[in-house]
Design a protein around this motif. Structure first.
Motif, PDB file in Angstrom:
ATOM      1  N   UNK A 249       9.539   3.752  -5.874  1.00  0.00           N
ATOM      2  CA  UNK A 249       9.639   2.404  -4.828  1.00  0.00           C
ATOM      3  C   UNK A 249       8.620   1.894  -4.214  1.00  0.00           C
ATOM      4  N   UNK A 250       9.707   0.826  -3.296  1.00  0.00           N
ATOM      5  CA  UNK A 250       8.410   0.116  -2.469  1.00  0.00           C
ATOM      6  C   UNK A 250       8.807   0.976  -0.976  1.00  0.00           C
ATOM      7  N   UNK A 251       7.656   1.648  -0.334  1.00  0.00           N
ATOM      8  CA  UNK A 251       8.610   1.810   0.390  1.00  0.00           C
ATOM      9  C   UNK A 251       7.528   1.245   2.061  1.00  0.00           C
ATOM     10  N   UNK A 252       6.399   0.773   1.941  1.00  0.00           N
ATOM     11  CA  UNK A 252       6.218   0.000   2.659  1.00  0.00           C
ATOM     12  C   UNK A 252       5.030  -0.997   2.162  1.00  0.00           C
ATOM     13  N   UNK A 259       5.903  -4.334  -7.524  1.00  0.00           N
ATOM     14  CA  UNK A 259       4.834  -3.319  -8.380  1.00  0.00           C
ATOM     15  C   UNK A 259       5.367  -1.744  -6.624  1.00  0.00           C
ATOM     16  N   UNK A 260       5.921  -0.706  -7.465  1.00  0.00           N
ATOM     17  CA  UNK A 260       5.630  -0.259  -6.429  1.00  0.00           C
ATOM     18  C   UNK A 260       4.260   0.566  -6.236  1.00  0.00           C
ATOM     19  N   UNK A 261       4.907   1.409  -4.601  1.00  0.00           N
ATOM     20  CA  UNK A 261       3.453   2.140  -3.559  1.00  0.00           C
ATOM     21  C   UNK A 261       3.919   3.755  -4.200  1.00  0.00           C
ATOM     22  N   UNK A 262       4.787   3.997  -4.590  1.00  0.00           N
ATOM     23  CA  UNK A 262       4.869   5.705  -4.177  1.00  0.00           C
ATOM     24  C   UNK A 262       6.362   6.015  -5.676  1.00  0.00           C
ATOM     25  N   UNK A 263       5.778   7.370  -6.055  1.00  0.00           N
ATOM     26  CA  UNK A 263       6.035   7.733  -7.191  1.00  0.00           C
ATOM     27  C   UNK A 263       6.027   9.621  -7.789  1.00  0.00           C
ATOM     28  N   UNK A 264       7.239   9.747  -7.806  1.00  0.00           N
ATOM     29  CA  UNK A 264       6.680  10.745  -8.490  1.00  0.00           C
ATOM     30  C   UNK A 264       7.605  10.972  -9.511  1.00  0.00           C
ATOM     31  N   UNK A 265       7.026  11.574 -10.542  1.00  0.00           N
ATOM     32  CA  UNK A 265       7.006  11.715 -12.131  1.00  0.00           C
ATOM     33  C   UNK A 265       7.090  13.099 -12.335  1.00  0.00           C
ATOM     34  N   UNK A 266       7.672  13.522 -13.328  1.00  0.00           N
ATOM     35  CA  UNK A 266       7.841  14.644 -14.195  1.00  0.00           C
ATOM     36  C   UNK A 266       7.825  14.441 -15.609  1.00  0.00           C
ATOM     37  N   UNK A 267       7.199  14.772 -16.452  1.00  0.00           N
ATOM     38  CA  UNK A 267       6.772  14.986 -17.891  1.00  0.00           C
ATOM     39  C   UNK A 267       7.104  16.170 -18.235  1.00  0.00           C
ATOM     40  N   UNK A 280       1.013   8.382  -3.474  1.00  0.00           N
ATOM     41  CA  UNK A 280       1.543   7.127  -2.353  1.00  0.00           C
ATOM     42  C   UNK A 280       0.322   6.570  -2.402  1.00  0.00           C
ATOM     43  N   UNK A 281       0.790   5.257  -2.442  1.00  0.00           N
ATOM     44  CA  UNK A 281      -0.253   4.001  -2.462  1.00  0.00           C
ATOM     45  C   UNK A 281      -0.686   3.111  -1.617  1.00  0.00           C
ATOM     46  N   UNK A 282       0.143   4.082  -0.161  1.00  0.00           N
ATOM     47  CA  UNK A 282      -0.010   2.798   1.272  1.00  0.00           C
ATOM     48  C   UNK A 282      -0.654   3.765   2.273  1.00  0.00           C
ATOM     49  N   UNK A 283      -1.181   4.909   2.008  1.00  0.00           N
ATOM     50  CA  UNK A 283      -2.015   5.245   3.387  1.00  0.00           C
ATOM     51  C   UNK A 283      -3.022   4.426   4.041  1.00  0.00           C
ATOM     52  N   UNK A 284      -3.107   4.739   4.991  1.00  0.00           N
ATOM     53  CA  UNK A 284      -4.778   3.694   5.978  1.00  0.00           C
ATOM     54  C   UNK A 284      -5.718   4.893   5.345  1.00  0.00           C
ATOM     55  N   UNK A 285      -6.026   5.347   4.709  1.00  0.00           N
ATOM     56  CA  UNK A 285      -6.846   6.785   4.176  1.00  0.00           C
ATOM     57  C   UNK A 285      -6.260   7.116   3.057  1.00  0.00           C
TER      58      UNK A 285
END
Length: 388
Positions: A249-252, A259-267, A280-285
């Motif tokens: 979802x969208x955490x930050x 668009x989502x900024x984080x996810x856990x996916x199982x295939x 995780x796509x919202x970290x400052x690093x």
């Protein structure tokens, strides 16, 4: 077109940062006489060492290098709606003796441009419009990943590629990484027994501004960012994905974007292998090495090492480490190797490292995961990589 250059005349569609980067890698390959395939770190931490020494002083190609002296190319056309982007791409071309025509629309590019090969590096949702005319004209075509923003457009490009006399090459650059290629060879060699589980973990800074933040244009974060990883999962398992479930979802980053900024996916794969991705796509690093991978088998474990260019292999009573030289550029040198292979495939024939079907297979996992998040359910994937 530079009078000294041989090889294809190339037209570029999409002169943003990635398109210009492709030009830089292409020109780097054209400037070389041979390409090193050594996979060990060099003892001297100097740019270009020792390749530059051999390039400058050796009269014959060493046994460990690939002769690429016949690979040439020139850029004759650049297409982008932004004149600033056009200018940046043209400046790179002029540094290498080329003087391409510029176009603001795809229609004008195909109507008036002079080229026999096309690079598509425009935003994801424009790839189909950009690549279809090239394939219909039987032109060799390189298309940046993801191939398209929808599975329906993947099908259109698959059909066009199947009916074209041109070679269609999809830019999954991580297939050209020494590091990720070594992981595949370790799995295939039985170093960890029978593969059972895969995982990838990525923490990084957000996307730059632009189309990435619009679902319809990017296809979603998991397609834009992680089709790479799903392609590697598919490559490693040598099996078809059959279902996917995801949470995210969208955490930050939740204002002015869908668009989502984080996810856990199982295939889950037909072979029984399970693969997990955490993003995780919202970290400052960005974490060291960008991605952390692990493969678990019946006899052992392979996981990313302490640096970004190594693997640690654990058996019942063993622990080995494999290290690699970073041959320059982004992605551990994968991009320069990608362009060596692209130009070599176009010049010498052979199959591309990744096809349009490979692209749809990875996209099915990514788009299926996006659907799973949106609808709160497990998504089934059939034999044509369509979703149910």
């Amino acid at each position: 077109m530079s009078e000294s250059d041989a090889g294809p005349a190339i037209g570029l569609i999409g002169a943003g940062s990635r398109g210009v980067f492709h030009l830089e890698q292409l020109y780097e390959i054209v400037s070389r006489d041979y390409f090193e395939v050594w996979d060990k770190p060099w003892p001297a931490a100097k740019p270009g060492f020792p390749f530059g020494v051999y390039h400058d002083y050796a009269s014959e190609v060493p046994d460990w290098a690939t002769d690429i002296s016949h690979l040439g190319a020139s850029v004759t056309a650049v297409c982008d709606p932004s004149t600033d982007s056009q200018a940046r791409a043209v400046a790179v071309c002029e540094e290498h003796g080329d003087d391409p025509e510029t176009f603001e629309t795809i229609d004008a590019f195909y109507r008036d441009g002079e080229f026999d090969t096309v690079i598509v590096a425009s935003p994801n949702h424009t790839h189909t419009e950009a690549a279809l005319p090239a394939l219909e004209r039987d032109l060799d075509t390189f298309c940046e990943k993801p191939l398209a923003a929808t599975l329906a457009d993947h099908d259109r490009l698959i059909d066009a590629a199947d009916n074209s006399d041109g070679t269609f090459y999809v830019g999954f650059n991580l297939r050209h990484s020494q590091q990720y290629g070594k992981l595949r060879s370790l799995i295939q060699s039985g170093a960890i027994g029978r593969l059972g589980m895969l995982s990838a973990h990525e923490v990084r800074v957000p996307f730059p501004w632009g189309h990435y933040y619009t679902q319809d244009e990017s296809g979603g974060t998991l397609l834009e960012k992680d089709c790479h990883d799903f392609d590697l999962f598919n490559w490693y398992t040598e099996s078809d994905p059959v279902r996917v479930v995801a949470f995210g979802g969208q955490h930050v980053l939740d204002q002015g974007t869908d668009v989502n900024d984080h996810a856990t996916v199982i295939v889950e794969y037909a072979s029984g292998v399970k693969a997990t991705l955490e993003l995780c796509m919202y970290a400052p690093y960005t974490q060291p090495g960008d991605r952390v991978y692990a493969a678990r088998g019946t006899d052992g474990l392979v996981r990313s090492g302490r640096d970004s260019n190594s693997w640690e292999v654990f058996g019942w009573d063993t622990h080995d480490t494999y290290s690699f030289a970073n041959t320059g550029g982004e992605h551990g040198g994968a991009d320069i190797r990608l362009w060596k292979d692209v130009l070599q495939t176009f010049a010498d024939g052979g199959d591309p490292a990744a096809t349009a079907w490979d692209a749809k297979k990875a996209a099915a996992v990514a788009i299926g995961a996006e659907r799973s998040i949106a609808e709160g359910r497990i998504v089934e994937i059939d034999e044509r990589y369509d979703l149910h």
